[in-house]
Design a protein around this motif. Structure first.
Motif, PDB file in Angstrom:
ATOM      1  N   TYR A 160       0.833  -1.204   0.000  1.00  0.00           N
ATOM      2  CA  TYR A 160       0.000   0.000   0.000  1.00  0.00           C
ATOM      3  C   TYR A 160       0.871   1.259   0.000  1.00  0.00           C
ATOM      4  O   TYR A 160       0.603   2.228  -0.728  1.00  0.00           O
ATOM      5  CB  TYR A 160      -0.906  -0.042   1.229  1.00  0.00           C
ATOM      6  N   ILE A 161       1.930   1.251   0.803  1.00  0.00           N
ATOM      7  CA  ILE A 161       2.834   2.406   0.872  1.00  0.00           C
ATOM      8  C   ILE A 161       3.561   2.601  -0.453  1.00  0.00           C
ATOM      9  O   ILE A 161       3.698   3.731  -0.947  1.00  0.00           O
ATOM     10  CB  ILE A 161       3.832   2.209   2.029  1.00  0.00           C
ATOM     11  N   ILE A 162       4.024   1.492  -1.042  1.00  0.00           N
ATOM     12  CA  ILE A 162       4.758   1.586  -2.311  1.00  0.00           C
ATOM     13  C   ILE A 162       3.842   2.079  -3.422  1.00  0.00           C
ATOM     14  O   ILE A 162       4.188   2.988  -4.189  1.00  0.00           O
ATOM     15  CB  ILE A 162       5.369   0.213  -2.664  1.00  0.00           C
ATOM     16  N   LYS A 163       2.664   1.501  -3.504  1.00  0.00           N
ATOM     17  CA  LYS A 163       1.734   1.873  -4.568  1.00  0.00           C
ATOM     18  C   LYS A 163       1.343   3.350  -4.476  1.00  0.00           C
ATOM     19  O   LYS A 163       1.220   4.041  -5.492  1.00  0.00           O
ATOM     20  CB  LYS A 163       0.485   0.994  -4.488  1.00  0.00           C
ATOM     21  N   GLY A 164       1.185   3.845  -3.247  1.00  0.00           N
ATOM     22  CA  GLY A 164       0.786   5.240  -3.081  1.00  0.00           C
ATOM     23  C   GLY A 164       1.944   6.215  -3.024  1.00  0.00           C
ATOM     24  O   GLY A 164       1.729   7.410  -2.863  1.00  0.00           O
ATOM     25  N   ASN A 165       3.191   5.700  -3.154  1.00  0.00           N
ATOM     26  CA  ASN A 165       4.382   6.557  -3.084  1.00  0.00           C
ATOM     27  C   ASN A 165       4.360   7.412  -1.815  1.00  0.00           C
ATOM     28  O   ASN A 165       4.596   8.620  -1.832  1.00  0.00           O
ATOM     29  CB  ASN A 165       4.460   7.459  -4.325  1.00  0.00           C
ATOM     30  N   LEU A 166       4.087   6.770  -0.678  1.00  0.00           N
ATOM     31  CA  LEU A 166       3.829   7.495   0.562  1.00  0.00           C
ATOM     32  C   LEU A 166       5.088   7.890   1.325  1.00  0.00           C
ATOM     33  O   LEU A 166       4.994   8.527   2.372  1.00  0.00           O
ATOM     34  CB  LEU A 166       2.912   6.662   1.457  1.00  0.00           C
ATOM     35  N   PHE A 167       6.261   7.508   0.810  1.00  0.00           N
ATOM     36  CA  PHE A 167       7.485   8.007   1.432  1.00  0.00           C
ATOM     37  C   PHE A 167       7.785   9.444   0.995  1.00  0.00           C
ATOM     38  O   PHE A 167       8.600  10.127   1.619  1.00  0.00           O
ATOM     39  CB  PHE A 167       8.680   7.120   1.074  1.00  0.00           C
ATOM     40  N   GLU A 168       7.158   9.887  -0.066  1.00  0.00           N
ATOM     41  CA  GLU A 168       7.477  11.213  -0.600  1.00  0.00           C
ATOM     42  C   GLU A 168       7.272  12.329   0.413  1.00  0.00           C
ATOM     43  O   GLU A 168       8.172  13.159   0.616  1.00  0.00           O
ATOM     44  CB  GLU A 168       6.657  11.470  -1.868  1.00  0.00           C
ATOM     45  N   PRO A 169       6.105  12.420   1.110  1.00  0.00           N
ATOM     46  CA  PRO A 169       5.955  13.514   2.088  1.00  0.00           C
ATOM     47  C   PRO A 169       6.940  13.412   3.251  1.00  0.00           C
ATOM     48  O   PRO A 169       7.362  14.432   3.804  1.00  0.00           O
ATOM     49  CB  PRO A 169       4.507  13.367   2.570  1.00  0.00           C
ATOM     50  N   VAL A 170       7.341  12.193   3.608  1.00  0.00           N
ATOM     51  CA  VAL A 170       8.304  12.023   4.696  1.00  0.00           C
ATOM     52  C   VAL A 170       9.676  12.552   4.272  1.00  0.00           C
ATOM     53  O   VAL A 170      10.338  13.276   5.024  1.00  0.00           O
ATOM     54  CB  VAL A 170       8.400  10.531   5.100  1.00  0.00           C
ATOM     55  N   ILE A 171      10.091  12.205   3.060  1.00  0.00           N
ATOM     56  CA  ILE A 171      11.401  12.654   2.581  1.00  0.00           C
ATOM     57  C   ILE A 171      11.369  14.158   2.316  1.00  0.00           C
ATOM     58  O   ILE A 171      12.344  14.867   2.555  1.00  0.00           O
ATOM     59  CB  ILE A 171      11.800  11.855   1.326  1.00  0.00           C
ATOM     60  N   ASN A 172      10.232  14.666   1.855  1.00  0.00           N
ATOM     61  CA  ASN A 172      10.108  16.115   1.699  1.00  0.00           C
ATOM     62  C   ASN A 172      10.318  16.824   3.039  1.00  0.00           C
ATOM     63  O   ASN A 172      10.998  17.848   3.117  1.00  0.00           O
ATOM     64  CB  ASN A 172       8.725  16.474   1.154  1.00  0.00           C
ATOM     65  N   ALA A 173       9.717  16.275   4.093  1.00  0.00           N
ATOM     66  CA  ALA A 173       9.867  16.881   5.420  1.00  0.00           C
ATOM     67  C   ALA A 173      11.326  16.838   5.867  1.00  0.00           C
ATOM     68  O   ALA A 173      11.836  17.801   6.450  1.00  0.00           O
ATOM     69  CB  ALA A 173       8.977  16.159   6.432  1.00  0.00           C
ATOM     70  N   LEU A 174      12.019  15.735   5.565  1.00  0.00           N
ATOM     71  CA  LEU A 174      13.430  15.617   5.927  1.00  0.00           C
ATOM     72  C   LEU A 174      14.269  16.651   5.179  1.00  0.00           C
ATOM     73  O   LEU A 174      15.126  17.326   5.761  1.00  0.00           O
ATOM     74  CB  LEU A 174      13.926  14.204   5.620  1.00  0.00           C
ATOM     75  N   LEU A 175      14.005  16.796   3.893  1.00  0.00           N
ATOM     76  CA  LEU A 175      14.769  17.750   3.085  1.00  0.00           C
ATOM     77  C   LEU A 175      14.443  19.193   3.480  1.00  0.00           C
ATOM     78  O   LEU A 175      15.330  20.042   3.537  1.00  0.00           O
ATOM     79  CB  LEU A 175      14.497  17.524   1.606  1.00  0.00           C
ATOM     80  N   ASP A 176      13.176  19.456   3.762  1.00  0.00           N
ATOM     81  CA  ASP A 176      12.797  20.809   4.181  1.00  0.00           C
ATOM     82  C   ASP A 176      13.409  21.172   5.524  1.00  0.00           C
ATOM     83  O   ASP A 176      13.668  22.340   5.809  1.00  0.00           O
ATOM     84  CB  ASP A 176      11.266  20.930   4.277  1.00  0.00           C
ATOM     85  N   ASN A 177      13.608  20.170   6.365  1.00  0.00           N
ATOM     86  CA  ASN A 177      14.201  20.409   7.677  1.00  0.00           C
ATOM     87  C   ASN A 177      15.658  20.845   7.565  1.00  0.00           C
ATOM     88  O   ASN A 177      16.214  21.442   8.491  1.00  0.00           O
ATOM     89  CB  ASN A 177      14.085  19.133   8.521  1.00  0.00           C
ATOM     90  N   GLY A 178      16.260  20.540   6.425  1.00  0.00           N
ATOM     91  CA  GLY A 178      17.633  20.971   6.177  1.00  0.00           C
ATOM     92  C   GLY A 178      18.635  20.303   7.103  1.00  0.00           C
ATOM     93  O   GLY A 178      18.527  19.119   7.401  1.00  0.00           O
ATOM     94  N   THR A 179      19.584  21.089   7.569  1.00  0.00           N
ATOM     95  CA  THR A 179      20.654  20.539   8.415  1.00  0.00           C
ATOM     96  C   THR A 179      20.348  20.680   9.901  1.00  0.00           C
ATOM     97  O   THR A 179      21.203  20.419  10.730  1.00  0.00           O
ATOM     98  CB  THR A 179      21.969  21.265   8.110  1.00  0.00           C
ATOM     99  N   ARG A 180      19.107  21.085  10.237  1.00  0.00           N
ATOM    100  CA  ARG A 180      18.759  21.235  11.643  1.00  0.00           C
ATOM    101  C   ARG A 180      18.716  19.867  12.320  1.00  0.00           C
ATOM    102  O   ARG A 180      18.095  18.942  11.816  1.00  0.00           O
ATOM    103  CB  ARG A 180      17.415  21.931  11.785  1.00  0.00           C
ATOM    104  N   TYR A 181      19.369  19.785  13.458  1.00  0.00           N
ATOM    105  CA  TYR A 181      19.426  18.529  14.206  1.00  0.00           C
ATOM    106  C   TYR A 181      18.357  18.591  15.291  1.00  0.00           C
ATOM    107  O   TYR A 181      18.571  19.109  16.379  1.00  0.00           O
ATOM    108  CB  TYR A 181      20.815  18.346  14.814  1.00  0.00           C
ATOM    109  N   ASN A 182      17.176  18.096  14.992  1.00  0.00           N
ATOM    110  CA  ASN A 182      16.062  18.192  15.933  1.00  0.00           C
ATOM    111  C   ASN A 182      15.298  16.873  15.976  1.00  0.00           C
ATOM    112  O   ASN A 182      15.701  15.882  15.357  1.00  0.00           O
ATOM    113  CB  ASN A 182      15.128  19.353  15.546  1.00  0.00           C
TER     114      ASN A 182
END
Length: 791
Positions: A576-598
């Motif tokens: 279900y996760i693969i078919k819906g490409n549901l890692f995309e919002p998670v990785i977007n959040a990681l990239l948007d967070n930048g280099t902040r260590y939180n």
């Protein structure tokens, strides 16, 4: 008659200084050969088993309290109490104890308890010092009396002697008479001394003194003395509060005067303990243990008396559920039940069972269903407290009630849906009520307390009921706050981060976090039902939209929900996760967070680390295939390189396993040569069927070789018959015929080498330099490999 008189409850004092009920039975005093003496025996009224067997020791200090209690200590930190149903029975046993010890039954205590540390000092005391000599009760000697009371508190022996002196001379009432004189004269010095005296007498911790001080004649004067704390500039107005502000409300008239007096006394003594007396220091923490016991046994007696009055409770329920009852009256009735349930917490388990069963039989749950849906905030808050007592006592009883409702009521007024709506509509900015209700809901849907052997189908039946009638109500705010137009994907894919979610006000974000916490609990503890619901509602996609919230705690709740799902390592969820490409919002959040260590950064890294450590192959392949370009620059952890390594290892393992089924080079050459010979035969007009069997394999294989050679030479070489040419194909200008393209597309199931960009899929992967170059070019152009995915 004798049975009723000798009926008792046996209590023991636990480590928390609370009384535990050991059972109800009948007491007798008889000689026990084994113990070599007269002993107290209590046999359970239920089965006749022995609840208590205690020898009356000549040196044990027995105390009689409140006319119906006998308390003593058998060993260090082991206190016992017998609570009699009737005063006459208590007097009989007390006389027997005093007879064995040779004491006067008129006394309230048979011995002076002695600490080992003071035994030697006691021996040195002259015989005439059996009592403390009290100063005459006069205004001029109040200071002397205050000093005496204060001085004895550090000595257990002197405390006992002072208590006996105060009881024998009726000194308390004389002191309280002086209080009225001092107050009339506004004698502040005398009032301050009286404060010290009364406070010290309370710290003597003697039930017999409490009986006098808390009687109707004396208690308000005791409260008055305690108003004049020398540390205060102005005295407190406790009496004014107790007589004017704190109104005693009889929701239904109480005809039993003894019950009414007991209620008044308990409230006032509780007020003295909780409000007037300062918090005791470490050295004083045990000084008021008897006061705590006094309040405890009063509450037990009140609950028992009310519970036995069926006419009273029936009338209360009738008015509570009557639509004609005024709002103010209903508020008083609900508050009465709230206090009633709070008092019931003093009961021991078996007595509490009987108490709540009585309420259930009278219809407490249908009544709660009505009052919890009312607009009055006070009524709803009190009803919630009552509901929490019921859920804590018996979740199964509540579940059984709600499962019977759908047959006779609408979904909107189901008790659980009323609870959910009250949680959703909590007006408190901090959502205090919603947090309490969420905890109750979690208790109700927890399979761990659905394992009663009496009803083995409870878990299945209740969860089916909950997901059918209630889950849509619980998730409604979540779905409403993550709604967006699925067709307008440009909103989500725009380079500017536009939040399609509106939980940007703190209260809404808190509510969604509570709902997500409950859903995460469901993922952990419900298998089939929540999985079906998530799949049908595409719930995880909606939840992951909350990764865009400006409130980090809400984004973390959404991530935790996904983490619990992945933690199950369920391939249905993984697909279900693969078919819906549901890692995309998670990785977007990681990239948007930048280099902040939180915390957000750490939580996302932990998610991928789990996938790597647990070697979830399907998810690893999906992540590396689709997102590695975006993640390979993250080098402060080795998680993503580790994922790539796992991916390569698995790829190599698959190649080695499948290579065993691949034809070797010589065999392939012979087959090709045979095929070329067959082609020449075709050109000379000879039939191929003479040398080969008629099957689909030969035809498909020819088409496969044709496509392979075309791919190897950069074009689809084909002759006019659609067969592979025996010589290198014509220049690239030659375009494949329609038939050739179609035939190439039908060879996907052949057990041979994949064809790279031809669309053919094989079982074994042979890396090709040209193919890798083309893949690199595609990856550079893929929007998923940009700094922000999906942008």
């Amino acid at each position: 008659m004798s049975d009723t008189r000798r009926r008792v409850k046996v209590y023991t004092l636990n480590e928390d200084r609370q009384w535990d009920d050991r059972g109800t039975g009948h007491v007798s005093s008889t000689f026990v050969e084994r113990l070599k003496g007269i002993s107290l025996l209590v046999r359970a009224e239920s089965d006749g088993s022995l609840l208590l067997e205690s020898k009356i020791s000549p040196n044990t200090a027995y105390q009689k309290q409140q006319d119906t209690l006998i308390v003593w200590s058998e060993a260090e930190n082991y206190d016992l109490a017998l609570s009699f149903q009737e005063k006459a029975g208590c007097d009989e046993i007390w006389e027997k104890i005093c007879q064995v010890q040779g004491k006067d039954p008129a006394l309230e205590i048979t011995q002076d308890p002695i600490d080992e540390s003071e035994e030697e000092r006691l021996e040195e005391l002259p015989e005439t010092s059996h009592l403390v000599e009290l100063p005459h009760c006069e205004l001029s000697r109040l200071e002397e009396m205050a000093d005496l009371v204060t001085s004895v508190l550090s000595s257990p022996i002197r405390r006992e002697k002072l208590a006996l002196a105060l009881m024998s001379e009726g000194y308390i009432k004389k002191l309280l008479g002086l209080f009225q004189v001092c107050e009339d004269l506004d004698n502040r010095e005398g009032l301050h001394h009286l404060y010290e005296i009364v406070r010290g007498v309370l710290f003597l911790n003697k039930a017999a003194l409490f009986e006098v001080m808390f009687s109707d004649d004396c208690i308000m004067d005791v409260v008055g003395c305690l108003e004049y704390d020398p540390a205060l500039v102005q005295p407190k107005r406790h009496r004014e509060f107790l007589t004017k502000t704190a109104k005693f409300k009889e929701v239904i008239p109480i005809t039993d005067s003894e019950l009414r007096q007991k209620i008044h006394q308990t409230y006032r003594v509780q007020y003295i303990q909780d409000i007037i007396l300062p918090t005791p220091s470490v050295f004083e923490e045990n000084f008021l243990s008897t006061l705590t016991s006094f309040i405890f046994f009063n509450k037990v007696e009140i609950v028992s008396m009310l519970q036995e009055d069926e006419k009273f409770l029936t009338e209360v329920f009738a008015q509570l559920t009557d639509e004609a009852t005024e709002a103010s009256k209903r508020r008083e009735l609900v508050n009465f039940f709230k206090e009633f349930c709070a008092f019931s917490q003093t009961l021991q388990p078996q007595n509490r069972d009987a108490f709540f069963k009585t309420l259930a039989n009278l219809g407490i749950l249908p009544a709660l269903e009505i009052v919890m849906g009312m607009d009055d905030l006070q009524v709803r808050a009190a009803a919630t407290d009552i509901f929490s007592y019921l859920v804590e006592f018996s979740p199964s009883m509540v579940r059984e009630f709600v499962m019977q409702e759908p047959q006779q009521t609408d979904d909107d007024v189901l008790l659980i849906n009323v609870v959910i709506k009250q949680m959703i509509c909590d007006s408190d900015p901090e959502l205090g009520g919603a947090v309490q209700l969420m905890g109750l809901l979690r208790t109700l849907i927890d399979p761990e307390n659905m394992l009663a052997p009496i009803n083995k189908t409870e878990k299945t039946e209740f969860l089916s009921f909950f997901y059918k009638y209630c889950m849509h109500v619980l998730t409604a705010p979540l779905l409403a706050n993550t709604a967006h137009d699925k067709d307008s994907k440009d909103l989500l894919e725009s380079p500017v981060k536009i939040n399609p979610v509106c939980p940007d006000n703190f209260q809404t974000a808190q509510l969604l976090a509570l709902i997500l916490e409950l859903l995460t609990f469901c993922v952990e503890h419900h298998t089939y039902h929540i999985k079906t619901y998530i799949m049908n509602k595409d719930l995880l996609r909606r939840v992951l939209l909350l990764m865009n919230s400006k409130h980090t705690f809400l984004a973390l709740c959404a991530l935790r929900f996904m983490r619990r799902i992945i933690g199950l390592k369920d391939e249905y969820y993984n697909r279900y996760i693969i078919k819906g490409n549901l890692f995309e919002p998670v990785i977007n959040a990681l990239l948007d967070n930048g280099t902040r260590y939180n915390l957000l950064n750490s939580a996302v890294i932990e998610l991928f680390e789990f996938i790597k450590v647990e070697d979830v192959k399907s998810l690893i392949a999906h992540i590396v295939d689709n997102f590695y370009k975006a993640l390979e620059s993250i080098e402060y952890v080795q998680t993503f390189k580790g994922l790539k390594g796992r991916y390569e290892q698995e790829k190599d393992r698959q190649s080695q396993r499948l290579n065993r089924y691949r034809r070797d080079a010589r065999s392939m050459d012979e087959d090709e040569e045979m095929w070329f010979n067959d082609d020449e035969d075709d050109e000379e007009g000879e039939s191929v069927e003479k040398n080969r069997t008629e099957d689909d394999f030969s035809d498909s294989y020819g088409k496969y070789m044709e496509a392979k050679k075309g791919a190897a030479n950069g074009s689809n070489g084909a002759n006019s018959n659609g067969k592979a040419a025996a010589v290198p194909p014509a220049p690239p200008a030659a375009t494949p015929s329609v038939n050739t393209a179609a035939s190439s597309a039908k060879t996907t199931a052949l057990p041979a080498t994949p064809l790279g960009k031809t669309g053919l899929v094989g079982l074994v992967d042979y890396p090709d330099d040209e193919d890798e170059d083309e893949e690199d070019e595609e990856e550079e152009q893929s929007p998923r490999k940009r700094p922000r995915l999906g942008s």
